[in-house]
Write a protein that holds these residues in place. Structure first.
Motif, PDB file in Angstrom:
ATOM      1  N   GLU A   4       0.830  -1.210   0.000  1.00  0.00           N
ATOM      2  CA  GLU A   4       0.000   0.000   0.000  1.00  0.00           C
ATOM      3  C   GLU A   4       0.863   1.259   0.000  1.00  0.00           C
ATOM      4  O   GLU A   4       0.587   2.226  -0.715  1.00  0.00           O
ATOM      5  N   LEU A   5       1.932   1.245   0.802  1.00  0.00           N
ATOM      6  CA  LEU A   5       2.835   2.398   0.833  1.00  0.00           C
ATOM      7  C   LEU A   5       3.525   2.607  -0.507  1.00  0.00           C
ATOM      8  O   LEU A   5       3.668   3.738  -0.985  1.00  0.00           O
ATOM      9  N   ILE A   9       3.264   5.950  -2.762  1.00  0.00           N
ATOM     10  CA  ILE A   9       4.454   6.699  -3.182  1.00  0.00           C
ATOM     11  C   ILE A   9       4.465   6.866  -4.698  1.00  0.00           C
ATOM     12  O   ILE A   9       4.749   7.956  -5.230  1.00  0.00           O
ATOM     13  N   SER A  10       4.140   5.803  -5.427  1.00  0.00           N
ATOM     14  CA  SER A  10       4.113   5.868  -6.883  1.00  0.00           C
ATOM     15  C   SER A  10       3.062   6.861  -7.368  1.00  0.00           C
ATOM     16  O   SER A  10       3.321   7.677  -8.281  1.00  0.00           O
ATOM     17  N   ASP A  11       1.871   6.839  -6.768  1.00  0.00           N
ATOM     18  CA  ASP A  11       0.804   7.769  -7.158  1.00  0.00           C
ATOM     19  C   ASP A  11       1.205   9.214  -6.869  1.00  0.00           C
ATOM     20  O   ASP A  11       0.913  10.134  -7.656  1.00  0.00           O
ATOM     21  N   THR A  12       1.877   9.431  -5.716  1.00  0.00           N
ATOM     22  CA  THR A  12       2.302  10.785  -5.351  1.00  0.00           C
ATOM     23  C   THR A  12       3.335  11.318  -6.324  1.00  0.00           C
ATOM     24  O   THR A  12       3.289  12.486  -6.742  1.00  0.00           O
ATOM     25  N   LEU A  13       4.298  10.460  -6.706  1.00  0.00           N
ATOM     26  CA  LEU A  13       5.309  10.878  -7.681  1.00  0.00           C
ATOM     27  C   LEU A  13       4.673  11.231  -9.024  1.00  0.00           C
ATOM     28  O   LEU A  13       5.061  12.221  -9.681  1.00  0.00           O
ATOM     29  N   THR A  14       3.686  10.423  -9.422  1.00  0.00           N
ATOM     30  CA  THR A  14       2.981  10.720 -10.677  1.00  0.00           C
ATOM     31  C   THR A  14       2.252  12.051 -10.576  1.00  0.00           C
ATOM     32  O   THR A  14       2.255  12.859 -11.519  1.00  0.00           O
ATOM     33  N   GLY A  15       1.633  12.293  -9.413  1.00  0.00           N
ATOM     34  CA  GLY A  15       0.900  13.545  -9.227  1.00  0.00           C
ATOM     35  C   GLY A  15       1.797  14.765  -9.246  1.00  0.00           C
ATOM     36  O   GLY A  15       1.408  15.836  -9.743  1.00  0.00           O
ATOM     37  N   ILE A  16       3.004  14.639  -8.708  1.00  0.00           N
ATOM     38  CA  ILE A  16       3.936  15.766  -8.663  1.00  0.00           C
ATOM     39  C   ILE A  16       4.308  16.230 -10.061  1.00  0.00           C
ATOM     40  O   ILE A  16       4.484  17.431 -10.318  1.00  0.00           O
ATOM     41  N   ARG A  17       4.413  15.287 -10.988  1.00  0.00           N
ATOM     42  CA  ARG A  17       4.853  15.650 -12.340  1.00  0.00           C
ATOM     43  C   ARG A  17       3.868  16.588 -13.043  1.00  0.00           C
ATOM     44  O   ARG A  17       4.264  17.383 -13.908  1.00  0.00           O
ATOM     45  N   THR A  18       2.598  16.491 -12.705  1.00  0.00           N
ATOM     46  CA  THR A  18       1.587  17.287 -13.409  1.00  0.00           C
ATOM     47  C   THR A  18       0.940  18.337 -12.514  1.00  0.00           C
ATOM     48  O   THR A  18       0.051  19.069 -12.965  1.00  0.00           O
ATOM     49  N   GLU A  26       2.627  20.576  -1.567  1.00  0.00           N
ATOM     50  CA  GLU A  26       1.815  19.727  -0.674  1.00  0.00           C
ATOM     51  C   GLU A  26       2.093  18.242  -0.926  1.00  0.00           C
ATOM     52  O   GLU A  26       2.244  17.451   0.020  1.00  0.00           O
ATOM     53  N   LEU A  27       2.189  17.891  -2.220  1.00  0.00           N
ATOM     54  CA  LEU A  27       2.488  16.486  -2.551  1.00  0.00           C
ATOM     55  C   LEU A  27       3.897  16.102  -2.109  1.00  0.00           C
ATOM     56  O   LEU A  27       4.148  14.963  -1.725  1.00  0.00           O
ATOM     57  N   GLY A  28       4.823  17.072  -2.158  1.00  0.00           N
ATOM     58  CA  GLY A  28       6.186  16.806  -1.709  1.00  0.00           C
ATOM     59  C   GLY A  28       6.226  16.458  -0.231  1.00  0.00           C
ATOM     60  O   GLY A  28       6.957  15.542   0.192  1.00  0.00           O
ATOM     61  N   ARG A  29       5.459  17.223   0.570  1.00  0.00           N
ATOM     62  CA  ARG A  29       5.396  16.911   2.007  1.00  0.00           C
ATOM     63  C   ARG A  29       4.810  15.515   2.225  1.00  0.00           C
ATOM     64  O   ARG A  29       5.279  14.754   3.080  1.00  0.00           O
ATOM     65  N   ARG A  30       3.782  15.209   1.439  1.00  0.00           N
ATOM     66  CA  ARG A  30       3.170  13.881   1.576  1.00  0.00           C
ATOM     67  C   ARG A  30       4.162  12.791   1.198  1.00  0.00           C
ATOM     68  O   ARG A  30       4.224  11.743   1.844  1.00  0.00           O
ATOM     69  N   LEU A  31       4.954  13.032   0.163  1.00  0.00           N
ATOM     70  CA  LEU A  31       5.944  12.041  -0.283  1.00  0.00           C
ATOM     71  C   LEU A  31       6.980  11.791   0.815  1.00  0.00           C
ATOM     72  O   LEU A  31       7.348  10.635   1.070  1.00  0.00           O
ATOM     73  N   VAL A  32       7.445  12.861   1.459  1.00  0.00           N
ATOM     74  CA  VAL A  32       8.420  12.702   2.541  1.00  0.00           C
ATOM     75  C   VAL A  32       7.832  11.860   3.665  1.00  0.00           C
ATOM     76  O   VAL A  32       8.498  10.970   4.219  1.00  0.00           O
ATOM     77  N   ASP A  33       6.568  12.118   4.004  1.00  0.00           N
ATOM     78  CA  ASP A  33       5.906  11.350   5.064  1.00  0.00           C
ATOM     79  C   ASP A  33       5.796   9.876   4.689  1.00  0.00           C
ATOM     80  O   ASP A  33       6.062   8.985   5.514  1.00  0.00           O
ATOM     81  N   LEU A  34       5.416   9.626   3.428  1.00  0.00           N
ATOM     82  CA  LEU A  34       5.291   8.237   2.973  1.00  0.00           C
ATOM     83  C   LEU A  34       6.640   7.527   2.988  1.00  0.00           C
ATOM     84  O   LEU A  34       6.744   6.348   3.381  1.00  0.00           O
TER      85      LEU A  34
END
Length: 312
Positions: A4-5, A9-18, A26-34
């Protein structure tokens, strides 16, 4: 949890690109937490694996000096419960298509579960699957015969292979995760080897006693007195299995058939031989048939007579 993690992480990285600049922060902070959570999970797993490795080492060493199959079974139940953090363990021998419980263990010594009655293996059951795949298997539905001993909240079962044949089953009263299943599988392999060792030592004791009896008979059939016969017995080495008469008798046989013959010569019954060699009674009967055919004897009495006549 790890899967699940990884997906998050993969979904967050995809979201950051666009994402827009503000959303990307905000997504960067979430990525660090994940990533922190995944690292913490990895560290926990590493610690758990280390603890399991120590547990396996302790469990294996506790079996080293077991002097009999009964003692080995008792220690095995205790170590499996400890290794798997389980409250209930049942150890059963296999006889053909029957499962015969021989020992049970409870974490509370005052509430050790009663020994279940013997039972058959339903087709498609986790027990049957464990034997077919020779692997640790978990189940949700506990067989009725085992419910009082294991409870009704799921279980894990592992076969014990002795001399290439599944000879026993160990039931653990809890479903195990991947790492603990692996630990149980490793312990089961070592346990099978321990049963082979105990059986070999027992066979050597029987053989030694038989050779000593033969030496005493030899002494009584000659002009040597009892003192001479006793001296011969004491000087006969444990490895005197290479005595010419015995070698001639056992030469046509496989190593396992020779083990069976040595026990037959002590007067052991089929059930006793099965227990000593940790095989089924049906397997003993098959060995005996082949032995009699190879040695040209019609029954056990004739086989023993051939041996006795050859040692005189």
């Amino acid at each position: 949890m790890a899967d699940e993690l990884d997906r998050a992480i993969s979904d967050t990285l995809t979201g950051i690109r666009t994402a827009t600049s503000e959303h990307a922060v905000e997504l960067g902070r979430r990525l660090v937490d994940l990533l922190d959570r995944r690292n913490a999970l990895a560290a926990t797993r590493t610690a758990d694996i280390g603890a399991l490795a120590k547990g396996i080492d302790h469990a294996v060493h506790s079996l080293d000096d077991s002097a009999s199959s009964a003692e080995l079974v008792r220690r095995a139940c205790e170590r499996v419960a400890e290794l798997c953090s389980a409250d209930q363990v049942v150890f059963s021998r296999l006889y053909g298509d029957r499962v015969i419980p021989v020992a049970s263990f409870g974490a509370d010594p005052h509430t050790t579960p009663a020994l279940p009655a013997e039972f058959g293996l339903p087709a498609g059951s986790p027990e049957a699957c464990a034997l077919e795949t020779n692997a640790v298997t978990a189940g949700a539905q506990v067989l009725a015969e085992l419910r009082d001993a294991l409870g009704a909240n799921g279980f894990t079962v592992v076969p014990i292979v002795v001399d290439g044949t599944a000879a026993a089953l160990v039931h653990v009263g809890t479903p195990l995760d991947g790492s603990r299943r692996h630990a149980l599988g490793v312990f089961a392999e070592v346990l099978g080897g321990c049963f082979e060792r105990v059986g070999l030592e027992s066979r050597r004791d029987h053989q030694d006693a038989l050779l000593r009896e033969s030496a005493q008979r030899w002494g009584s059939d000659t002009e040597f007195d009892a003192v001479t016969a006793r001296a011969f017995t004491e000087l006969t080495p444990v490895d005197a299995e290479h005595d010419d008469a015995e070698r001639r008798l056992l030469d046509p046989l496989t190593e396992r058939e020779a083990d069976v013959v040595r026990l037959i010569l002590t007067g052991a019954s089929n059930s006793t031989i099965a227990a000593e060699l940790f095989i089924t009674v049906d397997t003993v009967k098959s060995h005996v048939k082949r032995i009699l055919r190879k040695l040209g004897a019609t029954n056990r009495a004739e086989l023993i007579a051939k041996y006795q006549s050859g040692t005189r």
